[in-house]
Write an enzyme that holds these catalytic residues in place. Structure first.
Site, PDB file in Angstrom:
ATOM      1  N   GLY A  74       9.508   0.241  -2.387  1.00 45.01           N
ATOM      2  CA  GLY A  74       9.923   0.739  -3.703  1.00 45.01           C
ATOM      3  C   GLY A  74      10.213  -0.407  -4.659  1.00 45.01           C
TER       4      GLY A  74
ATOM      5  CB  CYS B   2      14.600   9.703   3.563  1.00 47.13           C
ATOM      6  SG  CYS B   2      14.427  11.386   2.965  1.00 47.13           S
TER       7      CYS B   2
ATOM      8  CD  GLU C 183      15.745   4.517   6.086  1.00 45.87           C
ATOM      9  OE1 GLU C 183      14.960   3.655   5.639  1.00 45.87           O
ATOM     10  OE2 GLU C 183      15.772   5.684   5.664  1.00 45.87           O
TER      11      GLU C 183
ATOM     12  N   GLY D 147       9.214   6.408   0.086  1.00 47.92           N
ATOM     13  CA  GLY D 147       9.020   5.473   1.192  1.00 47.92           C
ATOM     14  C   GLY D 147      10.216   4.546   1.298  1.00 47.92           C
ATOM     15  CB  SER D 148      10.658   1.434   3.133  1.00 53.81           C
ATOM     16  OG  SER D 148       9.548   0.721   2.623  1.00 53.81           O
ATOM     17  CB  THR D 149      14.887   0.421  -0.061  1.00 60.31           C
ATOM     18  OG1 THR D 149      15.513   1.711   0.037  1.00 60.31           O
ATOM     19  CG2 THR D 149      15.532  -0.334  -1.206  1.00 60.31           C
TER      20      THR D 149
ATOM     21  CE  LYS E 244      -1.015   4.568   0.787  1.00 63.17           C
ATOM     22  NZ  LYS E 244      -1.214   4.892   2.201  1.00 63.17           N
TER      23      LYS E 244
ATOM     24  CD  GLU F   5      13.216  11.255  -4.519  1.00 61.47           C
ATOM     25  OE1 GLU F   5      14.232  11.020  -3.833  1.00 61.47           O
ATOM     26  OE2 GLU F   5      13.227  11.992  -5.508  1.00 61.47           O
TER      27      GLU F   5
HETATM   28  P1  NAD Z   1       6.659   2.761   3.573  1.00 62.55           P
HETATM   29  O1  NAD Z   1       7.459   2.340   2.403  1.00 62.55           O
HETATM   30  O2  NAD Z   1       6.225   1.727   4.534  1.00 62.55           O
HETATM   31  O3  NAD Z   1       5.338   3.515   3.110  1.00 62.55           O
HETATM   32  C1  NAD Z   1       5.364   4.622   2.269  1.00 62.55           C
HETATM   33  C2  NAD Z   1       4.010   4.766   1.619  1.00 62.55           C
HETATM   34  O4  NAD Z   1       3.760   3.662   0.754  1.00 62.55           O
HETATM   35  C3  NAD Z   1       2.850   4.785   2.589  1.00 62.55           C
HETATM   36  O5  NAD Z   1       1.887   5.678   2.111  1.00 62.55           O
HETATM   37  C4  NAD Z   1       2.357   3.365   2.527  1.00 62.55           C
HETATM   38  O6  NAD Z   1       1.006   3.269   2.879  1.00 62.55           O
HETATM   39  C5  NAD Z   1       2.549   3.033   1.066  1.00 62.55           C
HETATM   40  N1  NAD Z   1       2.712   1.611   0.767  1.00 62.55           N
HETATM   41  C6  NAD Z   1       3.199   0.624   1.579  1.00 62.55           C
HETATM   42  N2  NAD Z   1       3.206  -0.549   0.927  1.00 62.55           N
HETATM   43  C7  NAD Z   1       2.721  -0.325  -0.307  1.00 62.55           C
HETATM   44  C8  NAD Z   1       2.511  -1.135  -1.440  1.00 62.55           C
HETATM   45  N3  NAD Z   1       2.807  -2.441  -1.441  1.00 62.55           N
HETATM   46  N4  NAD Z   1       2.011  -0.570  -2.561  1.00 62.55           N
HETATM   47  C9  NAD Z   1       1.737   0.739  -2.594  1.00 62.55           C
HETATM   48  N5  NAD Z   1       1.916   1.555  -1.546  1.00 62.55           N
HETATM   49  C10 NAD Z   1       2.396   1.042  -0.413  1.00 62.55           C
HETATM   50  O7  NAD Z   1       7.539   3.877   4.274  1.00 62.55           O
HETATM   51  P2  NAD Z   1       7.214   4.726   5.564  1.00 62.55           P
HETATM   52  O8  NAD Z   1       7.466   3.875   6.764  1.00 62.55           O
HETATM   53  O9  NAD Z   1       5.918   5.401   5.431  1.00 62.55           O
HETATM   54  O10 NAD Z   1       8.342   5.850   5.447  1.00 62.55           O
HETATM   55  C11 NAD Z   1       9.645   5.634   5.850  1.00 62.55           C
HETATM   56  C12 NAD Z   1      10.539   5.347   4.681  1.00 62.55           C
HETATM   57  O11 NAD Z   1      10.433   6.361   3.702  1.00 62.55           O
HETATM   58  C13 NAD Z   1      11.991   5.331   5.064  1.00 62.55           C
HETATM   59  O12 NAD Z   1      12.642   4.250   4.459  1.00 62.55           O
HETATM   60  C14 NAD Z   1      12.518   6.628   4.511  1.00 62.55           C
HETATM   61  O13 NAD Z   1      13.896   6.627   4.260  1.00 62.55           O
HETATM   62  C15 NAD Z   1      11.717   6.805   3.299  1.00 62.55           C
HETATM   63  N6  NAD Z   1      11.667   8.196   2.887  1.00 62.55           N
HETATM   64  C16 NAD Z   1      12.354   8.587   1.777  1.00 62.55           C
HETATM   65  C17 NAD Z   1      12.357   9.910   1.385  1.00 62.55           C
HETATM   66  C18 NAD Z   1      13.116  10.347   0.162  1.00 62.55           C
HETATM   67  O14 NAD Z   1      12.836  11.427  -0.343  1.00 62.55           O
HETATM   68  N7  NAD Z   1      14.025   9.571  -0.356  1.00 62.55           N
HETATM   69  C19 NAD Z   1      11.635  10.841   2.112  1.00 62.55           C
HETATM   70  C20 NAD Z   1      10.944  10.413   3.230  1.00 62.55           C
HETATM   71  C21 NAD Z   1      10.959   9.088   3.606  1.00 62.55           C
END
Ligand code: NAD
Ligand code: MN
Length: 819
Positions: free
Chosen positions: A249, A300, A397, A244-246, A191, A266
């Site tokens: 996660g 990130c 962040e 994605g975000s903590t 996704k 991650e």
């Molecule tokens: P996000 O957590 O809002 O979303 C990430 C993904 O998860 C998206 O595809 C979103 O649609 C999906 N998602 C959201 N809620 C969900 C749920 N309840 N269940 C399943 N999927 C869900 O993050 P974002 O705003 O897209 O990205 C930014 C964040 O990602 C920042 O915190 C950044 O630090 C982190 N990030 C980490 C890395 C790494 O490798 N550690 C790399 C890139 C980004």
């Protein structure tokens, strides 16, 4: 006009990359479908969501909004495909992956244009970084597909993998996820993030082009609440890989707790960028530009906290302002632009909100004098000084082009400030003194450390977090283990079949007649009098206490618990541990953290010494096993001997599990060093009271961790008998702490504890679920057995690299060289 004058007044003219090919591709493909089984499917909901160009704020197109019915269809396709793909020879998979890499390169310009249109990032970055690096990942992992059979002979694919990625590096994150998964024989349902689906859809088209077998890669666009959650909860998905975000996660950890789904996370970061006073400041300035203004700071691992040695702070800040004044913001498709657009209006608002908060908190904000474009979502590069370390902008962040700076005086202060965060994704260290830089690097709690460089990535070198930045690694060989599981795990090993059949006529363990080698096993309990009368002596009552800080400590509760043999006879008592005992044990463990920085040679010596001291008491320990389990004596002896051999194994591994030196395509090297995780909690299984304990404690301490151990609840006496063995083996106090009592009560306290960095739990399935749920407080790494016992006597199940991997986290230290 003199040449000099011309030179000084020279402006960059616009150098736009044409949007037309990207826009034409979009038109050709409208309406976009979902990619299932190599075909385009209409979304079950009939709904579409808007996709915007953040540089204009205008709609680019609409993409399909999948729902749980589409997730079911995609997972089913992936499951069917897995039946074949999982068995496809590595060489065949390697050929497909090689073709993917080649086709990404063939379509690289279109992919770069689409990425810039959809995400807002400068074409210079998509063209030179995102797309080439995505191709590089498929080349690199094509190699691992080829080598899997010879290099990972004991592993098999996990199955169907659900992959969820963010919007900041849409195609690159897709490559990080899909390449290792396919290489190891998994099939995927991916996704993309809601705002950035287009390059994933172009990638799907490439899958058709190269003739990848249907169902191996499925791509579902749509909303998190519809697609993401359904994927996470789907019972036929074997693993979730999330970036994605903590916060999200954390919710995924909760949703998958107890399900047995493998999980890698991650997450976010707030990475330090540390500048010592002997650093080359001109390089530092360019480094800062790459650290925090690369991808508008939506990275990130962005170096978002500038930590400068006090005596050069003013000079550096002045230079930075001059450089910021010259940064160019604007049309992402302009090749001369440094900073593009923020991905969405929501993200822009969030950045503005945090910046306002920084000002309210008393920090000093500085932005260049020029204005941002009036349409689209732009935010200027922003620098905060006068920031105190506890404020929001220093801790949270921001995920935008906002840098906060703080100062330090000594290297020790720099390390302390750097580690003053819940995150641990990356760090960058600037100094011309290599001794200083390499001394600081291991002290930083971060998965990647860049020395005199920043934001470097390569498929060869693992990437991932410490602490609340998540767990698991992407890239490198370590990234492969996220997508495999041991082959033995499918072998049915019901509990009864393990070597723990109970003796039909169990010894009651109270000093009777069982003979070994013609010698009464219990003769030391008999005392002869001069007239030949032999009396059985009652054993001296020995109620073990807790083992904390290298000493026996009374249980805080003041209570003991009774321990019974299988016949229901009481055979002893142990202390009834509680919350307070656990807290004391965690504190004692922290005080012993020097264990990790000692030499591996020294740790090996101590493990050998423990083995030696155990072997001198082999009979006593065997008898204890018989007493607690009713198993035959010979069987118990085998358990003790296997425990001794296991200690030897990890003594051997201590100075041999060493990591790797990677050679990414740059002048330099990357040192991949497995490091101790820190304070670990270990809940031991009930089967094999001694061997279960030793098999878990030995690898963990071999790798430099410090432990709080809960021994088998049913049969804790083998562990408590080890107190003296540990005390007489030169093991520093506090490295292993042991708290007896109710397994699940104590485990819960440990799983909730924010000063525990990782937890292993070998117990019932429900307990495993509770541990995974509780781990989200500080996102501690967990390793649980979902209620499936192991055969601890078997060297494949009971020892080896799996244990060492679970005991370590890899830090990648990047060291470029050359002037
Ligand atoms: P996000 O957590 O809002 O979303 C990430 C993904 O998860 C998206 O595809 C979103 O649609 C999906 N998602 C959201 N809620 C969900 C749920 N309840 N269940 C399943 N999927 C869900 O993050 P974002 O705003 O897209 O990205 C930014 C964040 O990602 C920042 O915190 C950044 O630090 C982190 N990030 C980490 C890395 C790494 O490798 N550690 C790399 C890139 C980004
Ligand atoms: Mn978009």
């Amino acid at each position: 006009m003199s040449v000099m004058e011309i030179f000084e007044t020279m402006e960059y003219g616009p150098a736009p990359e044409a949007a037309a090919p990207g826009l034409a591709w979009i038109k050709e493909h409208e309406p976009f479908g979902l990619f299932i089984n190599n075909q385009w499917a209409k979304p079950a909901s009939g709904q579409y969501i808007e996709s915007i160009n953040p540089a204009t704020g205008k709609q680019l197109t609409k993409v399909a909004a999948a729902n749980s019915a589409d997730v079911d269809a995609a997972v089913a396709a992936a499951r069917t495909a897995f039946e074949t793909w999982g068995k496809t020879p590595g060489h065949v998979r390697a050929r497909y992956m090689y073709a993917i890499a080649r086709h990404i390169q063939k379509h690289s310009r279109l992919l770069a244009v689409l990425e810039s249109l959809d995400n807002g990032k400068p074409i210079r970055e998509t063209r030179d970084i995102d797309i080439p690096l995505a191709a590089r990942h498929f080349y690199y992992y094509a190699g691992w597909a080829q080598l899997m059979q010879s290099q990972l002979p004991d592993y098999q694919p996990v199955g169907v993998v659900g992959q969820i990625i963010p919007w900041n590096f849409p195609l690159l994150m897709l490559a990080w996820k899909i390449a290792p998964a396919l290489a190891m024989g998994n099939t995927v349902v991916l996704k993309p993030a809601r705002y950035t689906s287009l390059t994933a859809l172009k990638f799907a088209e490439i899958m058709q082009e190269i003739g990848l077998p249907p169902g191996v890669v499925n791509i579902l666009t749509g909303e998190a609440s519809q697609v993401g959650e359904a994927l996470v909860r789907h019972p036929d998905v074997n693993k979730i890989a999330f970036t994605g975000s903590t916060d999200v996660g954390r919710s995924i950890r909760r949703a998958t707790a107890g399900s047995g789904k493998k999980l890698s996370l991650e997450l976010g970061g707030k990475s330090p960028f540390i500048v010592f006073d002997d650093a080359d400041l001109d390089s530092v300035v360019e480094g800062v530009v790459d650290a925090i203004w690369f991808n508008q700071g939506q990275v990130c691992c962005a170096g978002s906290r500038l930590l400068v040695q006090e005596n050069i702070a003013n000079r550096l800040i002045e230079k930075l302002r001059v450089r910021m004044e010259h940064l160019r913001i604007g049309d992402p498709l302009d090749k001369a632009v440094d900073i593009g657009a923020i991905v969405s209006p929501g993200q822009l608002e969030e950045i503005q909100r945090l910046v306002n908060q920084g000002v309210e908190e008393g920090a000093v904000m500085w932005q260049p004098s020029w204005a941002c474009p009036s349409e689209g979502y732009f935010f200027p590069p922003t620098l905060f000084t006068n920031v105190s370390p506890a404020t929001t902008i220093a801790q949270v962040e921001i995920f935008g082009p906002v840098l906060v700076s703080m100062t330090f005086r000594t290297p020790a202060e720099a390390v302390e400030l750097a580690n003053n965060t819940r995150y641990g994704l990356a760090a960058s260290v600037w100094s011309d003194n290599i001794n200083l830089a390499l001394d600081v690097a291991p002290k930083l709690k971060a998965g990647s450390v860049w020395i005199n460089c920043t934001n470097l990535f390569d498929a060869s070198s693992g990437f991932g977090g410490y602490r609340e930045s998540g767990f698991g690694r992407e890239g490198g060989k370590e990234g492969l283990y996220e997508y495999v599981r041991p082959k033995w795990e499918t072998m049915a090993t019901p509990f009864e079949e393990l070597h723990i059949a109970r003796d039909s006529t169990p010894s009651n363990g109270s000093g009777s007649v069982q003979k070994e080698d013609g010698e009464s096993a219990f003769q030391d309990l008999a005392l002869g009098s001069s007239d030949g009368y032999v009396a059985a002596l009652p054993a001296i009552d020995r109620t073990p206490k807790m083992f904390i800080g290298g000493k026996q400590a009374r249980p805080d509760s003041g209570y003991s618990r009774d321990i019974y043999d299988p016949e229901g006879q009481m055979i002893g008592q142990v202390g009834e541990g509680n919350r307070k005992d656990i807290r004391n044990a965690v504190e004692a463990a922290h005080a012993a953290s020097g264990w990790a920085v000692g030499t591996t040679h020294n740790r090996a010596q101590i493990l050998y010494y423990i083995a030696e001291n155990l072997s001198t008491r082999e009979h006593e320990f065997a008898r204890r096993i018989v007493q607690q389990t009713g198993r035959p004596y010979a069987d118990a002896v085998a358990e003790v001997q296997t425990s001794i051999s296991r200690l030897f194994s990890y003594a051997a591994w201590t100075d041999k599990y060493e990591g790797a030196v990677h050679r990414p395509p740059m002048r330099g090297a990357v040192l991949a060093m497995p490091e101790a995780i820190g304070v670990m909690a270990v809940t031991c299984p009930d089967e094999y009271p001694l061997l279960g304990f030793i098999s878990l404690v030995a690898p963990a301490i071999a790798m430099g961790n410090i432990l709080v151990v809960i021994p088998s609840q049913q049969s804790p006496l083998s562990a408590t008998d080890c107190y003296q063995v540990l005390q007489t083996s030169d093991l520093p106090g506090g490295v292993v702490n042991i708290v007896t009592g109710d397994r699940d009560t104590l485990s819960q306290v440990l799983a909730d504890h924010d000063d525990v960095d990782a937890m292993w739990y070998f117990g019932p399935a429900e307990g495993c679920k509770q541990i995974e749920l509780a781990s989200t407080g500080n996102m501690k790494r967990t390793w649980v057995n979902y209620g499936h016992p192991r055969n601890w006597l078997d060297p494949i199940q009971g020892e080896g690299e799996e244990f060492l991997r679970e005991s370590t986290q890899v830090k990648n230290i990047w060291i470029p060289y050359g002037e």
